[in-house]
Design a protein around this motif. Structure first.
Motif, PDB file in Angstrom:
ATOM      1  N   GLY A 107       0.811  -1.202   0.000  1.00  0.00           N
ATOM      2  CA  GLY A 107       0.000   0.000   0.000  1.00  0.00           C
ATOM      3  C   GLY A 107       0.845   1.252   0.000  1.00  0.00           C
ATOM      4  N   ALA A 108       0.250   2.334   0.486  1.00  0.00           N
ATOM      5  CA  ALA A 108       0.915   3.631   0.520  1.00  0.00           C
ATOM      6  C   ALA A 108       0.632   4.312   1.845  1.00  0.00           C
ATOM      7  CB  ALA A 108       0.446   4.510  -0.637  1.00  0.00           C
ATOM      8  N   ALA A 109       1.587   5.130   2.285  1.00  0.00           N
ATOM      9  CA  ALA A 109       1.445   5.913   3.512  1.00  0.00           C
ATOM     10  C   ALA A 109       1.769   7.367   3.194  1.00  0.00           C
ATOM     11  CB  ALA A 109       2.384   5.387   4.605  1.00  0.00           C
ATOM     12  N   GLY A 110       1.135   8.274   3.922  1.00  0.00           N
ATOM     13  CA  GLY A 110       1.392   9.693   3.715  1.00  0.00           C
ATOM     14  C   GLY A 110       1.236  10.461   5.008  1.00  0.00           C
ATOM     15  N   GLY A 111       1.806  11.666   5.044  1.00  0.00           N
ATOM     16  CA  GLY A 111       1.723  12.477   6.246  1.00  0.00           C
ATOM     17  C   GLY A 111       1.713  13.960   5.937  1.00  0.00           C
ATOM     18  N   TRP A 112       1.113  14.724   6.847  1.00  0.00           N
ATOM     19  CA  TRP A 112       1.029  16.180   6.743  1.00  0.00           C
ATOM     20  C   TRP A 112       1.268  16.761   8.121  1.00  0.00           C
ATOM     21  CZ3 TRP A 112      -4.288  19.032   6.698  1.00  0.00           C
ATOM     22  CH2 TRP A 112      -4.083  20.427   6.683  1.00  0.00           C
ATOM     23  N   ILE A 113       2.229  17.675   8.227  1.00  0.00           N
ATOM     24  CA  ILE A 113       2.514  18.383   9.470  1.00  0.00           C
ATOM     25  C   ILE A 113       2.341  19.873   9.227  1.00  0.00           C
ATOM     26  CG2 ILE A 113       4.316  19.003  11.138  1.00  0.00           C
ATOM     27  CD1 ILE A 113       5.436  16.202  10.851  1.00  0.00           C
ATOM     28  N   GLU A 114       1.558  20.531  10.094  1.00  0.00           N
ATOM     29  CA  GLU A 114       1.282  21.952   9.953  1.00  0.00           C
ATOM     30  C   GLU A 114       1.328  22.601  11.331  1.00  0.00           C
ATOM     31  OE1 GLU A 114       0.895  25.172   7.689  1.00  0.00           O
ATOM     32  OE2 GLU A 114       0.514  23.222   6.743  1.00  0.00           O
ATOM     33  N   GLN A 115       2.280  23.503  11.534  1.00  0.00           N
ATOM     34  CA  GLN A 115       2.350  24.202  12.808  1.00  0.00           C
ATOM     35  C   GLN A 115       1.264  25.267  12.868  1.00  0.00           C
ATOM     36  OE1 GLN A 115       6.288  25.197  14.071  1.00  0.00           O
ATOM     37  NE2 GLN A 115       5.597  26.631  15.643  1.00  0.00           N
ATOM     38  N   LEU A 116       0.488  25.254  13.938  1.00  0.00           N
ATOM     39  CA  LEU A 116      -0.682  26.125  14.048  1.00  0.00           C
ATOM     40  C   LEU A 116      -0.361  27.479  14.666  1.00  0.00           C
ATOM     41  CD1 LEU A 116      -3.212  23.459  15.379  1.00  0.00           C
ATOM     42  CD2 LEU A 116      -2.810  24.146  13.001  1.00  0.00           C
ATOM     43  N   GLU A 117       0.683  27.527  15.499  1.00  0.00           N
ATOM     44  CA  GLU A 117       1.023  28.743  16.219  1.00  0.00           C
ATOM     45  C   GLU A 117       2.486  29.096  15.994  1.00  0.00           C
ATOM     46  OE1 GLU A 117      -1.723  28.209  20.218  1.00  0.00           O
ATOM     47  OE2 GLU A 117       0.251  27.266  20.141  1.00  0.00           O
ATOM     48  N   ASP A 118       2.805  30.373  16.122  1.00  0.00           N
ATOM     49  CA  ASP A 118       4.204  30.781  16.103  1.00  0.00           C
ATOM     50  C   ASP A 118       4.918  30.267  17.339  1.00  0.00           C
ATOM     51  OD1 ASP A 118       3.739  32.187  13.794  1.00  0.00           O
ATOM     52  OD2 ASP A 118       3.652  34.152  14.766  1.00  0.00           O
ATOM     53  N   ASP A 119       6.217  29.968  17.205  1.00  0.00           N
ATOM     54  CA  ASP A 119       7.048  29.731  18.379  1.00  0.00           C
ATOM     55  C   ASP A 119       7.226  31.049  19.128  1.00  0.00           C
ATOM     56  OD1 ASP A 119       7.270  27.150  17.534  1.00  0.00           O
ATOM     57  OD2 ASP A 119       9.334  27.319  16.828  1.00  0.00           O
ATOM     58  N   ASP A 120       7.458  30.937  20.432  1.00  0.00           N
ATOM     59  CA  ASP A 120       7.590  32.126  21.269  1.00  0.00           C
ATOM     60  C   ASP A 120       8.972  32.143  21.913  1.00  0.00           C
ATOM     61  OD1 ASP A 120       7.243  34.353  22.807  1.00  0.00           O
ATOM     62  OD2 ASP A 120       5.777  33.477  24.180  1.00  0.00           O
ATOM     63  N   ALA A 121       9.850  32.984  21.381  1.00  0.00           N
ATOM     64  CA  ALA A 121      11.200  33.189  21.915  1.00  0.00           C
ATOM     65  C   ALA A 121      11.817  34.334  21.126  1.00  0.00           C
ATOM     66  CB  ALA A 121      12.061  31.928  21.790  1.00  0.00           C
ATOM     67  N   ALA A 122      12.883  34.903  21.642  1.00  0.00           N
ATOM     68  CA  ALA A 122      13.498  36.049  20.972  1.00  0.00           C
ATOM     69  C   ALA A 122      13.953  35.689  19.561  1.00  0.00           C
ATOM     70  CB  ALA A 122      14.676  36.555  21.810  1.00  0.00           C
ATOM     71  N   ILE A 123      14.588  34.528  19.421  1.00  0.00           N
ATOM     72  CA  ILE A 123      15.082  34.138  18.094  1.00  0.00           C
ATOM     73  C   ILE A 123      13.926  33.776  17.174  1.00  0.00           C
ATOM     74  CG2 ILE A 123      15.443  31.714  18.736  1.00  0.00           C
ATOM     75  CD1 ILE A 123      17.884  31.777  16.889  1.00  0.00           C
ATOM     76  N   ALA A 124      12.853  33.184  17.724  1.00  0.00           N
ATOM     77  CA  ALA A 124      11.691  32.859  16.900  1.00  0.00           C
ATOM     78  C   ALA A 124      11.022  34.126  16.390  1.00  0.00           C
ATOM     79  CB  ALA A 124      10.704  32.017  17.699  1.00  0.00           C
ATOM     80  N   ASP A 125      10.985  35.157  17.205  1.00  0.00           N
ATOM     81  CA  ASP A 125      10.412  36.441  16.763  1.00  0.00           C
ATOM     82  C   ASP A 125      11.206  37.000  15.593  1.00  0.00           C
ATOM     83  OD1 ASP A 125       8.554  36.185  18.769  1.00  0.00           O
ATOM     84  OD2 ASP A 125       9.596  37.523  20.161  1.00  0.00           O
ATOM     85  N   ARG A 126      12.535  36.863  15.666  1.00  0.00           N
ATOM     86  CA  ARG A 126      13.387  37.349  14.579  1.00  0.00           C
ATOM     87  C   ARG A 126      13.156  36.563  13.287  1.00  0.00           C
ATOM     88  NH1 ARG A 126      18.324  36.313  16.441  1.00  0.00           N
ATOM     89  NH2 ARG A 126      19.075  34.928  14.819  1.00  0.00           N
ATOM     90  N   LEU A 127      12.745  35.282  13.435  1.00  0.00           N
ATOM     91  CA  LEU A 127      12.516  34.414  12.286  1.00  0.00           C
ATOM     92  C   LEU A 127      11.037  34.349  11.911  1.00  0.00           C
ATOM     93  CD1 LEU A 127      14.936  31.494  13.231  1.00  0.00           C
ATOM     94  CD2 LEU A 127      15.356  33.390  11.660  1.00  0.00           C
ATOM     95  N   ASP A 128      10.279  35.375  12.292  1.00  0.00           N
ATOM     96  CA  ASP A 128       8.864  35.498  11.919  1.00  0.00           C
ATOM     97  C   ASP A 128       8.035  34.328  12.439  1.00  0.00           C
ATOM     98  OD1 ASP A 128       6.702  36.814  10.770  1.00  0.00           O
ATOM     99  OD2 ASP A 128       6.914  35.756   8.856  1.00  0.00           O
ATOM    100  N   GLY A 129       8.344  33.867  13.654  1.00  0.00           N
ATOM    101  CA  GLY A 129       7.565  32.820  14.293  1.00  0.00           C
ATOM    102  C   GLY A 129       8.048  31.410  14.041  1.00  0.00           C
ATOM    103  N   PHE A 130       8.848  31.191  13.008  1.00  0.00           N
ATOM    104  CA  PHE A 130       9.452  29.893  12.685  1.00  0.00           C
ATOM    105  C   PHE A 130       8.408  28.771  12.614  1.00  0.00           C
ATOM    106  CE2 PHE A 130      12.579  26.361  13.223  1.00  0.00           C
ATOM    107  CZ  PHE A 130      13.383  26.705  12.161  1.00  0.00           C
TER     108      PHE A 130
END
Length: 313
Positions: A239-262
């Protein structure tokens, strides 16, 4: 329906031994969480055993800056992760009604190899790190399975991941995400062609607590894993397998803010092969899958592989 049990519990196993969302991957590896009979807990009570081996080699290109798991950031990351997990499953003695229940505990061991390209001004260089040992354990207090018919099944569960692996701030190869993760999960299974054709899907949202060592808060991550398997009378299945990953929220940290939420995103698809062997009083089913990730953003990109065995006594 008997062989559904252990493969259901294996959805806890491939959760990545590879950094946190702050390390560009999070707990799930795209397409490896979905399992056969994800919606089914069978009525037969007792203990069962699951074994799995996951291999993942992925890269984040030098054009993207990524937060490191132990703090700081890098331009360019390469990771090779191997995870061997032992899963114990107990099915409660609740009879053959519309509902059945199970509890699960997962003990994973990981080998991590990470290389990062660092740049400070005009100076650049690479560093590497590796470690081996116990990774973050997982428990599922209750998996509740509702049988709507002989061919349609739904499961509800809460997976809890504890920071039991070693963690040292500043390292590249961490054996823990250094946080608790809570994953409410829904599984669904439908059978066709007298049970020989199976469609199963598993959806969850991962909620992370803060990594107090780095003051990094990962955003919630949605994931969906599905598979379609045709089984034959000789024990083999394809058969076949598949996957989807989607981050729903921005990360919260100084570096994450600089990276537009990452916020991360990825898709994966690939083939799956199964083989089942029965004997009086038990059975074993082996499963192997290989997937290719694509349409990846702010995560590692690679070709995940999973080999698992489910044993019913």
């Amino acid at each position: 329906m008997k062989r559904a049990l252990v493969t259901l519990a294996l959805c806890a196993l491939p959760m990545a031994p590879v950094l946190a969302t702050e390390g560009a991957i999070g707990r799930p590896i795209t397409g490896l969480q979905g399992t056969s009979f994800a919606g089914v807990v069978p009525p037969t009570p007792g203990w069962n055993l699951g074994l799995s081996y996951a291999y993942y080699s992925g890269t984040v290109g030098a054009e993207r800056e990524s937060p490191l798991p132990g703090g700081g950031s890098a331009l360019g990351l390469d990771v090779t992760a191997q995870l061997f997990s032992i899963t114990g499953i107990y099915v409660w003695d609740t009879g053959g009604g519309r509902w059945n229940f199970a509890s699960v505990a997962v003990v994973p061991f990981a080998k991590m190899d990470v290389e990062a390209d660092l740049r400070i001004g005009s100076v650049s260089g690479s560093v590497s790190d590796s470690d081996t040992g116990l990774f973050d354990m997982a428990i599922v207090p209750v998996i509740a399975s509702r049988h709507f018919s002989a061919t349609k099944h739904l499961s509800l569960a809460l997976y809890i991941f504890a920071p039991t692996g070693s963690y040292e701030e500043g390292r590249l190869a961490e054996l823990s995400l250094n946080n608790w993760t809570y994953s409410p999960t829904v599984g669904y299974t439908q059978l066709f062609q007298k049970g020989s054709l199976e469609f199963s899907s598993l959806a969850a949202v991962d909620f992370y607590t803060k990594n107090d060592a780095t003051d990094y808060q990962n955003g919630a991550v949605f994931r969906l894993d599905s598979l379609l398997v045709k089984r034959f009378s000789n024990g083999w299945g394809v058969g076949a397998a598949g996957g989807w990953i989607e981050q729903l929220e921005d990360d919260d940290a100084a570096i994450a803010d600089r990276l537009d939420g990452f916020k991360g995103h990825s898709l994966a698809i690939g083939p799956i092969l199964t083989y089942a062997k029965k004997w009086e009083g038990g059975q074993v089913e082996f499963s192997a899958r290989w997937l290719q990730e694509f349409d990846v953003k702010n995560r590692f990109e690679g070709d995940p592989f999973l080999l698992s065995a489910s044993i019913q006594f």
